[in-house]
Design an enzyme around this catalytic site. Structure first.
Site, PDB file in Angstrom:
ATOM      1  N   ASP A  19       0.871  -1.171   0.000  1.00 61.64           N
ATOM      2  CA  ASP A  19       0.000   0.000   0.000  1.00 61.64           C
ATOM      3  C   ASP A  19       0.913   1.228   0.000  1.00 61.64           C
ATOM      4  OD1 ASP A  19      -2.496   1.507   0.454  1.00 61.64           O
ATOM      5  OD2 ASP A  19      -1.648   1.857   2.441  1.00 61.64           O
ATOM      6  N   ASP A  21      -0.100   5.235   0.991  1.00 60.14           N
ATOM      7  CA  ASP A  21      -0.307   6.179   2.091  1.00 60.14           C
ATOM      8  C   ASP A  21      -0.440   5.431   3.418  1.00 60.14           C
ATOM      9  OD1 ASP A  21      -1.523   9.059   0.705  1.00 60.14           O
ATOM     10  OD2 ASP A  21      -1.436   7.246  -0.497  1.00 60.14           O
TER      11      ASP A  21
END
Length: 242
Positions: A19, A21
């Site tokens: 991922d 952020d």
């Protein structure tokens, strides 16, 4: 600065998906900057920096929706509300793309871990609900883009995590089977996508999870990138890659 410890010689996975952020980067400063610029244009109160992590993880539309609710002007239901959300979302994305890395930084040890994996020949991917265009811009600005085989951001396909479709598309673009991959994320949306795709998952506890990280159901929880090699070793026992 914390750095990742050396990876084991017999690395158990062909590909690792991250991922973005809250996992590789702390983007809250620039998300808050763009949100507040949008709210200024609307004549609305600003959000506080510490509010923004709770808005992150489900894509820009949810981020804008939560921000509007937080300042006392929730998006209405129905066609008028949908049109307003479209307008605000589009404006937010434009403002964010103008200044995507004023305060954004990679977490300590993240870049070193990525470079170790890349040098070893492990294929790397990013799978994020962040809009695809800004995702590419941020990765280029931070010098991370050359390390990755595939990037799948929000809007590239209709589905978003925790639906497994974005993760499966990322793996397809990487040329890696789910049984030979692992995911590193920071929210239950990452865990849900990994579970549905049949991919083991490491969760960092310093990101933007809306629930206590220990309760999100990841296979392994880490507090720094120095712990990532040991986490992969533990995942190998869980996943038993073919």
């Amino acid at each position: 600065m914390t750095t990742a410890s050396p990876l084991p010689e017999a690395f158990p996975f062909d590909g690792i998906v991250f991922d973005l952020d809250g996992t590789l980067i702390d983007s809250v400063p620039d998300l808050a900057l763009a949100l507040n610029a949008m709210l200024d244009e609307e004549g609305l109160p600003r959000v506080r920096h510490e509010q923004v992590p709770a808005f992150v993880g489900q894509g820009a539309r949810v981020l804008v929706t939560k921000a509007m609710a937080a300042v006392g002007r929730p998006i209405a239901e129905g066609a008028a509300g949908a049109a307003e959300l479209d307008r605000l979302h589009d404006r937010f994305v434009v403002l964010y793309e103008e200044k995507p890395v004023v305060g954004t930084r990679t977490y300590d040890g993240a870049e070193a871990a990525l470079r170790d994996l890349h040098a070893r020949g492990v294929r790397l991917g990013v799978c994020t609900n962040k809009p695809h265009g800004p995702t590419l811009g941020v990765m280029e600005a931070l010098g991370l883009a050359p390390l990755f085989t595939a990037v799948v951001g929000g809007g590239l396909i209709p589905e978003k995590k925790p639906d497994p479709a974005p993760l499966l598309l990322t793996l397809e673009k990487m040329g890696v089977a789910p049984g030979r991959a692992a995911l590193v994320g920071d929210t239950p949306y990452d865990v849900g996508a990994a579970r549905a795709a049949g991919v083991p998952v490491v969760m960092v506890d310093f990101g933007y999870s809306p629930v206590p990280p220990a309760e999100a159901g990841a296979d392994v929880l880490i507090s720094s990138y120095a712990e990532l090699p040991a986490a992969f070793a533990r995942l190998a026992a869980v996943a038993k890659p073919a």
